[in-house]
Design an enzyme around this catalytic site. Structure first.
Site, PDB file in Angstrom:
ATOM      1  N   TYR A   1       0.974  -1.389  -0.208  1.00  0.00           N
ATOM      2  CA  TYR A   1      -0.028   0.077  -0.387  1.00  0.00           C
ATOM      3  C   TYR A   1       0.895   1.669  -0.267  1.00  0.00           C
ATOM      4  O   TYR A   1       0.662   2.475  -1.040  1.00  0.00           O
ATOM      5  CB  TYR A   1      -1.167   0.631   1.078  1.00  0.00           C
ATOM      6  CG  TYR A   1      -1.573   1.037   1.581  1.00  0.00           C
ATOM      7  CD1 TYR A   1      -2.856   1.670   0.639  1.00  0.00           C
ATOM      8  CD2 TYR A   1      -1.775   1.994   2.252  1.00  0.00           C
ATOM      9  CE1 TYR A   1      -4.071   2.024   0.919  1.00  0.00           C
ATOM     10  CE2 TYR A   1      -2.409   3.116   2.549  1.00  0.00           C
ATOM     11  CZ  TYR A   1      -3.369   3.530   1.271  1.00  0.00           C
ATOM     12  OH  TYR A   1      -4.666   4.218   1.709  1.00  0.00           O
TER      13      TYR A   1
ATOM     14  N   LYS B   1       1.295   4.525  -2.992  1.00  0.00           N
ATOM     15  CA  LYS B   1       0.769   5.417  -3.399  1.00  0.00           C
ATOM     16  C   LYS B   1       2.295   6.448  -3.144  1.00  0.00           C
ATOM     17  O   LYS B   1       1.787   7.857  -3.560  1.00  0.00           O
ATOM     18  CB  LYS B   1       0.485   5.942  -1.314  1.00  0.00           C
ATOM     19  CG  LYS B   1      -1.413   5.144  -1.218  1.00  0.00           C
ATOM     20  CD  LYS B   1      -2.402   5.868  -2.101  1.00  0.00           C
ATOM     21  CE  LYS B   1      -3.907   4.999  -2.016  1.00  0.00           C
ATOM     22  NZ  LYS B   1      -4.290   5.897  -2.649  1.00  0.00           N
TER      23      LYS B   1
HETATM   24  P1  NAP Z   1     -13.400   2.924   0.998  1.00  0.00           P
HETATM   25  O1  NAP Z   1     -13.934   2.683   2.139  1.00  0.00           O
HETATM   26  O2  NAP Z   1     -12.967   1.367   1.152  1.00  0.00           O
HETATM   27  O3  NAP Z   1     -14.095   3.231  -0.860  1.00  0.00           O
HETATM   28  C1  NAP Z   1     -13.650   2.779  -1.226  1.00  0.00           C
HETATM   29  C2  NAP Z   1     -14.220   3.013  -2.484  1.00  0.00           C
HETATM   30  O4  NAP Z   1     -13.759   2.760  -3.975  1.00  0.00           O
HETATM   31  C3  NAP Z   1     -15.726   1.872  -2.639  1.00  0.00           C
HETATM   32  O5  NAP Z   1     -16.449   2.130  -3.285  1.00  0.00           O
HETATM   33  C4  NAP Z   1     -14.874   0.827  -3.781  1.00  0.00           C
HETATM   34  O6  NAP Z   1     -15.650  -0.166  -4.532  1.00  0.00           O
HETATM   35  C5  NAP Z   1     -14.126   1.353  -4.599  1.00  0.00           C
HETATM   36  N1  NAP Z   1     -13.328   0.525  -5.449  1.00  0.00           N
HETATM   37  C6  NAP Z   1     -12.017  -0.049  -4.919  1.00  0.00           C
HETATM   38  N2  NAP Z   1     -11.248  -0.671  -5.875  1.00  0.00           N
HETATM   39  C7  NAP Z   1     -12.820  -0.806  -6.452  1.00  0.00           C
HETATM   40  C8  NAP Z   1     -12.281  -1.156  -8.671  1.00  0.00           C
HETATM   41  N3  NAP Z   1     -11.353  -1.890  -8.896  1.00  0.00           N
HETATM   42  N4  NAP Z   1     -12.856  -0.347  -9.223  1.00  0.00           N
HETATM   43  C9  NAP Z   1     -13.974   0.170  -9.230  1.00  0.00           C
HETATM   44  N5  NAP Z   1     -14.074   1.274  -7.607  1.00  0.00           N
HETATM   45  C10 NAP Z   1     -12.958   0.882  -6.301  1.00  0.00           C
HETATM   46  O7  NAP Z   1     -11.295   3.770   0.865  1.00  0.00           O
HETATM   47  P2  NAP Z   1     -11.859   5.021   2.237  1.00  0.00           P
HETATM   48  O8  NAP Z   1     -11.172   5.244   2.753  1.00  0.00           O
HETATM   49  O9  NAP Z   1     -13.076   5.989   1.452  1.00  0.00           O
HETATM   50  O10 NAP Z   1     -10.721   5.895   0.284  1.00  0.00           O
HETATM   51  C11 NAP Z   1     -10.845   6.230  -0.374  1.00  0.00           C
HETATM   52  C12 NAP Z   1      -8.959   6.357  -0.927  1.00  0.00           C
HETATM   53  O11 NAP Z   1      -8.388   7.516   0.487  1.00  0.00           O
HETATM   54  C13 NAP Z   1      -8.402   5.184  -1.092  1.00  0.00           C
HETATM   55  O12 NAP Z   1      -7.382   5.977  -2.420  1.00  0.00           O
HETATM   56  C14 NAP Z   1      -7.501   5.225   0.468  1.00  0.00           C
HETATM   57  O13 NAP Z   1      -6.334   4.781  -0.536  1.00  0.00           O
HETATM   58  C15 NAP Z   1      -7.461   6.673   0.678  1.00  0.00           C
HETATM   59  N6  NAP Z   1      -6.806   7.031   2.085  1.00  0.00           N
HETATM   60  C16 NAP Z   1      -8.253   6.434   3.521  1.00  0.00           C
HETATM   61  C17 NAP Z   1      -7.668   6.823   4.437  1.00  0.00           C
HETATM   62  C18 NAP Z   1      -8.356   5.667   5.118  1.00  0.00           C
HETATM   63  O14 NAP Z   1      -7.761   5.694   6.527  1.00  0.00           O
HETATM   64  N7  NAP Z   1      -9.672   5.193   4.985  1.00  0.00           N
HETATM   65  C19 NAP Z   1      -6.705   6.946   4.596  1.00  0.00           C
HETATM   66  C20 NAP Z   1      -5.428   7.214   3.831  1.00  0.00           C
HETATM   67  C21 NAP Z   1      -6.150   7.528   2.158  1.00  0.00           C
HETATM   68  P3  NAP Z   1     -15.857  -2.008  -3.464  1.00  0.00           P
HETATM   69  O15 NAP Z   1     -16.450  -1.659  -2.091  1.00  0.00           O
HETATM   70  O16 NAP Z   1     -17.274  -2.153  -4.459  1.00  0.00           O
HETATM   71  O17 NAP Z   1     -15.208  -2.696  -3.823  1.00  0.00           O
END
Ligand code: NAP
Length: 244
Positions: free
Chosen positions: A149, A153
């Site tokens: 991961y 990033k």
């Molecule tokens: P999340 O809760 O897992 O939601 C991710 C969304 O992306 C879900 O709707 C998922 O759909 C969709 N997705 C994943 N793989 C996909 C694919 N192959 N094709 C199409 N859609 C896909 O994630 P989040 O926490 O909102 O994170 C959003 C972004 O912020 C990411 O880039 C993550 O790395 C970054 N981020 C998150 C955090 C954190 O702590 N949450 C911290 C730093 C950065 P499905 O569920 O249907 O797979």
């Protein structure tokens, strides 16, 4: 602050849950026309019910050919949020080929592919644009079990700078947002253990995880002309984690 997003057409990936979903809701509320791209049909159906007028595209962005088919006819897009990602945590010695391939396909390769499609269309139209890539504090700090991961990033941060370099002359700005933990479904899956959470919270000067709104506000600012001189940046939304 008026962001002037009304009438702009925005595409958000990973729109079904978490940060992507809230970004669609905020863009819709700001009067933007939104294309919501995600993997699970039910998430998109409920999003469209909440935000009438949002166009939903259901595709696995890890599948290059399916993405080409699904987004090939998407029409003109002014603003792009590359948000979809997976966080497959494994100790370094146990990293699998499958987790490695899947992570780079979704977290990096899909960003390249979708951004190429949007940027080529902007350039052909002679229109300005803005792209925001969802990176992480994990791009710049080593975290246990995060080898793959963190690496995706880190690569995304550099891709952001490269895209800014090469797309800047076409008036397309490209920036990254680098949040700390946010308790979305991804955050909950990886940070619900109170001991693990405390170790992270102890490293965050503000002493708390980010709220989804903190991240979405930064995304919208970077999409808007209010950040018109900012490109190639990686903007922390991390309570000071990266300052330590
Ligand atoms: P999340 O809760 O897992 O939601 C991710 C969304 O992306 C879900 O709707 C998922 O759909 C969709 N997705 C994943 N793989 C996909 C694919 N192959 N094709 C199409 N859609 C896909 O994630 P989040 O926490 O909102 O994170 C959003 C972004 O912020 C990411 O880039 C993550 O790395 C970054 N981020 C998150 C955090 C954190 O702590 N949450 C911290 C730093 C950065 P499905 O569920 O249907 O797979």
């Amino acid at each position: 602050m008026e962001l002037g997003l009304a009438g702009r057409r925005a595409l958000v990936t990973g729109a079904g849950k978490g940060i992507g979903r809230c970004t669609v809701q905020a863009l819709h509320a700001a009067g933007a026309r939104v294309v919501a791209v995600s993997r699970t049909r039910e998430d998109l159906d409920s999003l469209v019910r909440e935000c009438p007028g949002v166009e939903a595209v259901c595709v696995d962005l890890g599948d290059w050919e399916a993405t080409e088919r699904a987004l090939g006819g998407m029409g003109p897009v002014d603003l792009l949020v590359n948000n979809a990602a997976v966080a497959l945590l494994q100790p370094f010695l146990e990293v699998t080929k499958e987790a490695c391939d899947r992570s780079f396909e979704v977290n990096l390769r899909a960003v390249i592919q979708v951004s190429q499609m949007v940027a080529r269309s902007l350039i052909a139209r002679g229109a300005p644009g803005a792209i925001v890539n969802l990176s992480s504090q994990a791009s710049q700090r080593a975290l246990p079990d995060h080898s793959i991961y963190c690496s995706t990033k880190a690569a995304l941060d550099m891709l952001t700078k490269m895209m800014a370099l090469e797309l800047g002359p076409h008036k397309i700005r490209v920036n990254a947002v680098n949040p700390t933990v946010v308790l979305t479904p991804m955050g909950q899956a990886n940070w619900s253990d109170p001991h693990k959470a405390k170790a992270m919270l102890d490293r965050i000067p503000l002493g708390r995880f980010a709220e989804v709104e903190n991240v979405v506000d930064t995304i919208l600012f970077l999409l808007s002309d209010r950040s018109g001189m900012t490109t190639g940046s990686t903007v922390p939304v991390d309570g000071g984690f990266l300052a330590t």
